[in-house]
Design a protein around this motif. Structure first.
Motif, PDB file in Angstrom:
ATOM      1  N   PHE A 234      85.686  54.982  44.704  1.00 18.98           N
ATOM      2  CA  PHE A 234      85.341  56.281  44.158  1.00 18.98           C
ATOM      3  C   PHE A 234      86.173  57.326  44.884  1.00 18.98           C
ATOM      4  O   PHE A 234      85.962  57.589  46.066  1.00 18.98           O
ATOM      5  N   LEU A 235      87.168  57.867  44.195  1.00 26.65           N
ATOM      6  CA  LEU A 235      88.095  58.826  44.784  1.00 26.65           C
ATOM      7  C   LEU A 235      88.735  58.217  46.032  1.00 26.65           C
ATOM      8  O   LEU A 235      89.436  57.225  45.944  1.00 26.65           O
ATOM      9  N   LEU A 236      88.476  58.793  47.211  1.00 25.23           N
ATOM     10  CA  LEU A 236      89.099  58.304  48.442  1.00 25.23           C
ATOM     11  C   LEU A 236      88.144  57.448  49.275  1.00 25.23           C
ATOM     12  O   LEU A 236      88.311  57.317  50.491  1.00 25.23           O
ATOM     13  N   SER A 237      87.163  56.868  48.632  1.00 24.71           N
ATOM     14  CA  SER A 237      86.161  56.082  49.364  1.00 24.71           C
ATOM     15  C   SER A 237      86.738  54.748  49.833  1.00 24.71           C
ATOM     16  O   SER A 237      87.805  54.327  49.383  1.00 24.71           O
ATOM     17  N   PRO A 238      86.025  54.054  50.732  1.00 27.65           N
ATOM     18  CA  PRO A 238      86.394  52.673  51.045  1.00 27.65           C
ATOM     19  C   PRO A 238      86.269  51.809  49.790  1.00 27.65           C
ATOM     20  O   PRO A 238      85.639  52.207  48.799  1.00 27.65           O
ATOM     21  N   PRO A 239      86.842  50.600  49.804  1.00 30.83           N
ATOM     22  CA  PRO A 239      86.685  49.686  48.658  1.00 30.83           C
ATOM     23  C   PRO A 239      85.212  49.338  48.430  1.00 30.83           C
ATOM     24  O   PRO A 239      84.397  49.362  49.354  1.00 30.83           O
ATOM     25  N   LEU A 240      84.883  49.005  47.184  1.00 28.96           N
ATOM     26  CA  LEU A 240      83.528  48.570  46.855  1.00 28.96           C
ATOM     27  C   LEU A 240      83.397  47.048  46.896  1.00 28.96           C
ATOM     28  O   LEU A 240      82.334  46.515  47.193  1.00 28.96           O
ATOM     29  N   ASP A 241      84.488  46.349  46.569  1.00 28.83           N
ATOM     30  CA  ASP A 241      84.465  44.895  46.429  1.00 28.83           C
ATOM     31  C   ASP A 241      85.151  44.218  47.619  1.00 28.83           C
ATOM     32  O   ASP A 241      86.221  44.656  48.044  1.00 28.83           O
ATOM     33  N   TYR A 242      84.532  43.145  48.112  1.00 30.84           N
ATOM     34  CA  TYR A 242      85.070  42.427  49.266  1.00 30.84           C
ATOM     35  C   TYR A 242      84.849  40.931  49.104  1.00 30.84           C
ATOM     36  O   TYR A 242      83.933  40.484  48.406  1.00 30.84           O
ATOM     37  N   ILE A 243      85.675  40.174  49.818  1.00 31.63           N
ATOM     38  CA  ILE A 243      85.422  38.758  50.078  1.00 31.63           C
ATOM     39  C   ILE A 243      85.492  38.579  51.588  1.00 31.63           C
ATOM     40  O   ILE A 243      86.561  38.735  52.190  1.00 31.63           O
ATOM     41  N   PHE A 244      84.359  38.280  52.217  1.00 30.67           N
ATOM     42  CA  PHE A 244      84.309  37.980  53.648  1.00 30.67           C
ATOM     43  C   PHE A 244      84.220  36.461  53.830  1.00 30.67           C
ATOM     44  O   PHE A 244      83.711  35.744  52.962  1.00 30.67           O
ATOM     45  N   TYR A 245      84.671  35.985  54.999  1.00 34.66           N
ATOM     46  CA  TYR A 245      84.609  34.545  55.245  1.00 34.66           C
ATOM     47  C   TYR A 245      84.491  34.268  56.735  1.00 34.66           C
ATOM     48  O   TYR A 245      84.807  35.106  57.584  1.00 34.66           O
ATOM     49  N   ARG A 246      84.020  33.053  57.024  1.00 36.33           N
ATOM     50  CA  ARG A 246      83.910  32.565  58.407  1.00 36.33           C
ATOM     51  C   ARG A 246      84.117  31.062  58.409  1.00 36.33           C
ATOM     52  O   ARG A 246      83.722  30.364  57.471  1.00 36.33           O
ATOM     53  N   GLY A 247      84.778  30.555  59.464  1.00 29.64           N
ATOM     54  CA  GLY A 247      84.940  29.116  59.611  1.00 29.64           C
ATOM     55  C   GLY A 247      85.921  28.508  58.628  1.00 29.64           C
ATOM     56  O   GLY A 247      85.920  27.295  58.417  1.00 29.64           O
ATOM     57  N   LEU A 248      86.768  29.344  58.041  1.00 30.05           N
ATOM     58  CA  LEU A 248      87.768  28.906  57.084  1.00 30.05           C
ATOM     59  C   LEU A 248      89.116  29.495  57.459  1.00 30.05           C
ATOM     60  O   LEU A 248      89.186  30.522  58.142  1.00 30.05           O
ATOM     61  N   LYS A 249      90.176  28.872  56.989  1.00 35.37           N
ATOM     62  CA  LYS A 249      91.516  29.419  57.163  1.00 35.37           C
ATOM     63  C   LYS A 249      91.935  30.072  55.858  1.00 35.37           C
ATOM     64  O   LYS A 249      91.932  29.448  54.798  1.00 35.37           O
ATOM     65  N   GLU A 250      92.310  31.336  55.932  1.00 27.30           N
ATOM     66  CA  GLU A 250      92.724  32.061  54.736  1.00 27.30           C
ATOM     67  C   GLU A 250      94.196  31.798  54.424  1.00 27.30           C
ATOM     68  O   GLU A 250      95.044  31.869  55.315  1.00 27.30           O
ATOM     69  N   HIS A 251      94.499  31.490  53.179  1.00 31.85           N
ATOM     70  CA  HIS A 251      95.885  31.385  52.718  1.00 31.85           C
ATOM     71  C   HIS A 251      96.322  32.798  52.292  1.00 31.85           C
ATOM     72  O   HIS A 251      96.192  33.189  51.125  1.00 31.85           O
ATOM     73  N   LYS A 252      96.828  33.565  53.242  1.00 34.49           N
ATOM     74  CA  LYS A 252      97.043  34.992  53.045  1.00 34.49           C
ATOM     75  C   LYS A 252      98.008  35.300  51.903  1.00 34.49           C
ATOM     76  O   LYS A 252      97.864  36.318  51.222  1.00 34.49           O
ATOM     77  N   THR A 253      98.973  34.447  51.664  1.00 33.90           N
ATOM     78  CA  THR A 253      99.954  34.744  50.613  1.00 33.90           C
ATOM     79  C   THR A 253      99.357  34.620  49.211  1.00 33.90           C
ATOM     80  O   THR A 253      99.954  35.082  48.236  1.00 33.90           O
ATOM     81  N   ASN A 254      98.158  34.009  49.110  1.00 32.29           N
ATOM     82  CA  ASN A 254      97.539  33.819  47.802  1.00 32.29           C
ATOM     83  C   ASN A 254      96.432  34.833  47.509  1.00 32.29           C
ATOM     84  O   ASN A 254      95.802  34.773  46.447  1.00 32.29           O
ATOM     85  N   ALA A 255      96.179  35.762  48.430  1.00 26.73           N
ATOM     86  CA  ALA A 255      95.178  36.802  48.190  1.00 26.73           C
ATOM     87  C   ALA A 255      95.783  37.869  47.284  1.00 26.73           C
ATOM     88  O   ALA A 255      96.862  38.393  47.557  1.00 26.73           O
ATOM     89  N   ARG A 256      95.101  38.175  46.202  1.00 33.48           N
ATOM     90  CA  ARG A 256      95.646  39.152  45.257  1.00 33.48           C
ATOM     91  C   ARG A 256      94.536  39.845  44.482  1.00 33.48           C
ATOM     92  O   ARG A 256      93.418  39.331  44.355  1.00 33.48           O
ATOM     93  N   VAL A 257      94.878  41.019  43.957  1.00 36.62           N
ATOM     94  CA  VAL A 257      94.009  41.781  43.072  1.00 36.62           C
ATOM     95  C   VAL A 257      94.710  41.840  41.722  1.00 36.62           C
ATOM     96  O   VAL A 257      95.868  42.256  41.643  1.00 36.62           O
ATOM     97  N   LEU A 258      94.025  41.426  40.669  1.00 34.29           N
ATOM     98  CA  LEU A 258      94.661  41.347  39.354  1.00 34.29           C
ATOM     99  C   LEU A 258      94.623  42.716  38.676  1.00 34.29           C
ATOM    100  O   LEU A 258      93.750  43.016  37.862  1.00 34.29           O
ATOM    101  N   GLU A 259      95.624  43.532  39.016  1.00 34.85           N
ATOM    102  CA  GLU A 259      95.630  44.929  38.572  1.00 34.85           C
ATOM    103  C   GLU A 259      95.855  45.087  37.079  1.00 34.85           C
ATOM    104  O   GLU A 259      95.524  46.122  36.498  1.00 34.85           O
ATOM    105  N   HIS A 260      96.408  44.067  36.424  1.00 39.18           N
ATOM    106  CA  HIS A 260      96.684  44.161  34.996  1.00 39.18           C
ATOM    107  C   HIS A 260      95.438  43.949  34.141  1.00 39.18           C
ATOM    108  O   HIS A 260      95.455  44.209  32.933  1.00 39.18           O
ATOM    109  N   ILE A 261      94.346  43.495  34.732  1.00 39.47           N
ATOM    110  CA  ILE A 261      93.109  43.253  33.988  1.00 39.47           C
ATOM    111  C   ILE A 261      92.377  44.574  33.757  1.00 39.47           C
ATOM    112  O   ILE A 261      92.114  45.318  34.705  1.00 39.47           O
ATOM    113  N   THR A 262      92.041  44.880  32.508  1.00 39.86           N
ATOM    114  CA  THR A 262      91.429  46.181  32.172  1.00 39.86           C
ATOM    115  C   THR A 262      90.085  46.053  31.460  1.00 39.86           C
ATOM    116  O   THR A 262      89.509  47.061  31.061  1.00 39.86           O
TER     117      THR A 262
END
Length: 278
Positions: A234-262
């Motif tokens: 909302f305007l300049l607010s923090p993000p609303l949506d998150y994915i948090f994790y623990r005890g896992l290894k994140e594949h950082k190159t595969n994290a993405r936001v599908l901006e083309h979806i409307t």
């Protein structure tokens, strides 16, 4: 000056008939489809998306099917999902097991509204957590859904929590829901994915969320600056949506936001993890 509560009550009477939104006694509604017996610990693909009640809209169905085909997520967390009261199955998820946790019935559309978790396997356990407090105007609670899944060749299980946090209430009520989720998460010793729409539209809410995540040893998925700025705000607010994790290894190159979806005003979030039992 007109009192804010009087304004809310007036809007509720004028635009939202009291008989339309009904509280439901259903805890969870689920369907099982045994595609595999455990998640592959080398690659666990996650989709998180607030779909804004678009589950019966043609544009959303098209977008969703494209995402399923292109990214093949193992775990799907959807918020604001509508499920027809007489629905026997969900066509788009016919090859996945799914759990739906409703927070109310929309009598006008003859449908439940709530959150849905889907996976390529059936859960070991599931539990819906309904808020003690209610949002104004339609006077309905919010719901979170816990589901525990086995990991292939590992004694530990993966706990997932799909959440939609309460909105349009004071900070105390928001904190109460977070505290209840923290208590539920704190008893699990294995890996965790805590995902959803957290309605963190101001700094105070975001700070409370990050304090809970820190105490639980959870990390947020790392999106690049380009992708991060596409997450719902909302305007300049923090993000609303998150994915948090623990005890896992994140594949950082595969994290993405599908901006083309409307088809929703929230963009789908994608992440991939692996798990190595130590």
């Amino acid at each position: 000056m007109v009192d804010i509560k009087q304004k809310v009550d007036f809007l509720a009477r004028k635009f939202v008939p009291s008989h339309r939104f009904l509280r439901t006694q259903e805890s969870t509604i689920d369907r099982s489809h045994i595609l595999q017996t455990a998640l592959n610990p080398a690659s666990i693909k996650v989709l998180n998306w607030n779909i804004a009640k678009k589950s019966y809209h043609e544009n959303w169905v098209r977008d969703f099917l494209i995402i399923l085909e292109q990214y093949q997520p193992d775990l799907i967390f959807l918020q604001e999902f509508r499920l027809d009261i007489d629905a026997k199955n969900i066509v788009e998820l016919v090859n996945m097991s799914w759990i739906f946790a409703p927070n109310f019935i929309d009598a006008h559309h003859q449908s439940y509204s709530g959150i849905l978790t889907a996976a390529k396997i059936s859960p070991l356990h599931k539990r819906a957590i309904i808020t003690k407090h209610y949002e104004p105007i339609i006077k309905t609670p919010k719901v979170s859904l816990m589901a525990e899944y086995p990991l292939s060749h590992n004694p530990n299980s993966l706990l997932t929590v799909n959440s939609h946090l309460i909105n349009f209430v004071n900070l105390h009520k928001f904190k109460t829901q977070l505290h209840e989720l923290e208590l539920a998460l704190s008893t699990h010793q294995g890996p965790i994915i805590f995902s959803g729409d957290f309605n963190t539209w101001n700094r105070q809410r975001a700070l409370l969320l990050y304090k809970v995540a820190t105490r639980l040893g959870l990390m947020p998925v790392s999106f690049t600056p380009h992708h991060s700025k596409k997450i719902k705000r909302f305007l300049l607010s923090p993000p609303l949506d998150y994915i948090f994790y623990r005890g896992l290894k994140e594949h950082k190159t595969n994290a993405r936001v599908l901006e083309h979806i409307t088809s929703s005003d929230h963009k789908p979030l994608l992440a991939e993890f692996s798990y190595i039992n130590t």
